[in-house]
Design an enzyme around this catalytic site. Sequence first.
Site, PDB file in Angstrom:
ATOM      1  N   PRO A   2       0.842  -1.202   0.000  1.00  0.00           N
ATOM      2  CG  PRO A   2      -0.186  -1.183   2.101  1.00  0.00           C
ATOM      3  CD  PRO A   2       0.726  -1.984   1.230  1.00  0.00           C
ATOM      4  CD  GLU A   3       4.184   2.642  -2.572  1.00  0.00           C
ATOM      5  OE1 GLU A   3       4.478   3.626  -1.871  1.00  0.00           O
ATOM      6  OE2 GLU A   3       4.986   1.763  -2.886  1.00  0.00           O
ATOM      7  CG  HIS A  91      -2.400 -13.894   7.762  1.00  0.00           C
ATOM      8  ND1 HIS A  91      -1.326 -14.297   8.540  1.00  0.00           N
ATOM      9  CD2 HIS A  91      -2.469 -14.777   6.730  1.00  0.00           C
ATOM     10  CE1 HIS A  91      -0.781 -15.375   7.984  1.00  0.00           C
ATOM     11  NE2 HIS A  91      -1.455 -15.689   6.895  1.00  0.00           N
ATOM     12  NE  ARG A 109       5.883  -9.931   2.617  1.00  0.00           N
ATOM     13  CZ  ARG A 109       6.601  -9.292   1.708  1.00  0.00           C
ATOM     14  NH1 ARG A 109       6.011  -8.729   0.677  1.00  0.00           N
ATOM     15  NH2 ARG A 109       7.912  -9.214   1.833  1.00  0.00           N
ATOM     16  NE  ARG A 154      20.960  13.715  -0.039  1.00  0.00           N
ATOM     17  CZ  ARG A 154      19.768  13.209   0.255  1.00  0.00           C
ATOM     18  NH1 ARG A 154      18.729  13.999   0.425  1.00  0.00           N
ATOM     19  NH2 ARG A 154      19.596  11.910   0.387  1.00  0.00           N
TER      20      ARG A 154
END
Length: 275
Positions: A2-3, A91, A109, A154
């Site tokens: 999930p973003e 789960h 997970r 950077r």
Amino acid sequence: MPELPEVETTRRGIATVINGKIVRQFLIHEPRLRWPVPGQLPLWIQGQIVLGCERRGKYLLLHFEQGTQIIHLGMSGSLRRVALDEPRRKHDHAEWLFDDARFLLHDPRRFGAILWHAPSSGPLENHPLIRTLGIEPFDPLFTPLYLHRHLQGRRIAIKQALLGGKIVVGVGNIYASESLFLAGIHPEMPAGDLSLHRCEKLHAAILSTLQAALDSGGSTLRDYVNASGAPGAYFDIHANVYERAGRPCPRCGQAIKRIVQGQRATYYCSRCQRR
Ligand code: ZN
């Protein structure tokens, strides 16, 4: 995984249902997540009103008078509304029961988290998980100039700089590849070498990529919130390059390339994306 758009869509979905409602029961079915779910959480939130449901980065924040429940969906988690009589599945780690609604956090997970922050520990912004987060992409303070300033000096590759989440949150692996494609920037380009002009392009690409995902989320919100799909059924993102190695670039037709940066796959077009 999930973003940000999935988490934001989850937030919008649950907020309309739970804001102002009383948590009648909070049940911990399997406390083993990334960190153990605090065993006292039911005592802290049962009988309490949800004062608000916010998001910071990929953390969902459920505010109560006594503190804030911090929820992360990890690599494979979902927080879904389910029917009151639907049997639990393996789960399903935790359950929120309201008078007329029920939610389950499902995480095969176990990289997700359910934590608690009490005001006595200081401001929420200073929480160790929150304080290192970059700016929100839709915050008006996130501008091309902001991006340019934070990339200065950077030497890290731009893809890595975006993925780190310390400059701006929400640009996960899919969105980093897609945004760099839209902006015509090579993913291995040193971050500090981007001109302000290219930062303008990248900034616009990040916002349009995330907005497109949010829009697609809006259309699937019902399914996402109402327990229909299989676990991990995240958005179908219309990808130009992501997971399209060997297939033609939608802009120039050349085969999309796949490289690995920091153990994550990056997809790009070597003709359209320049250093
Ligand atoms: Zn191309």
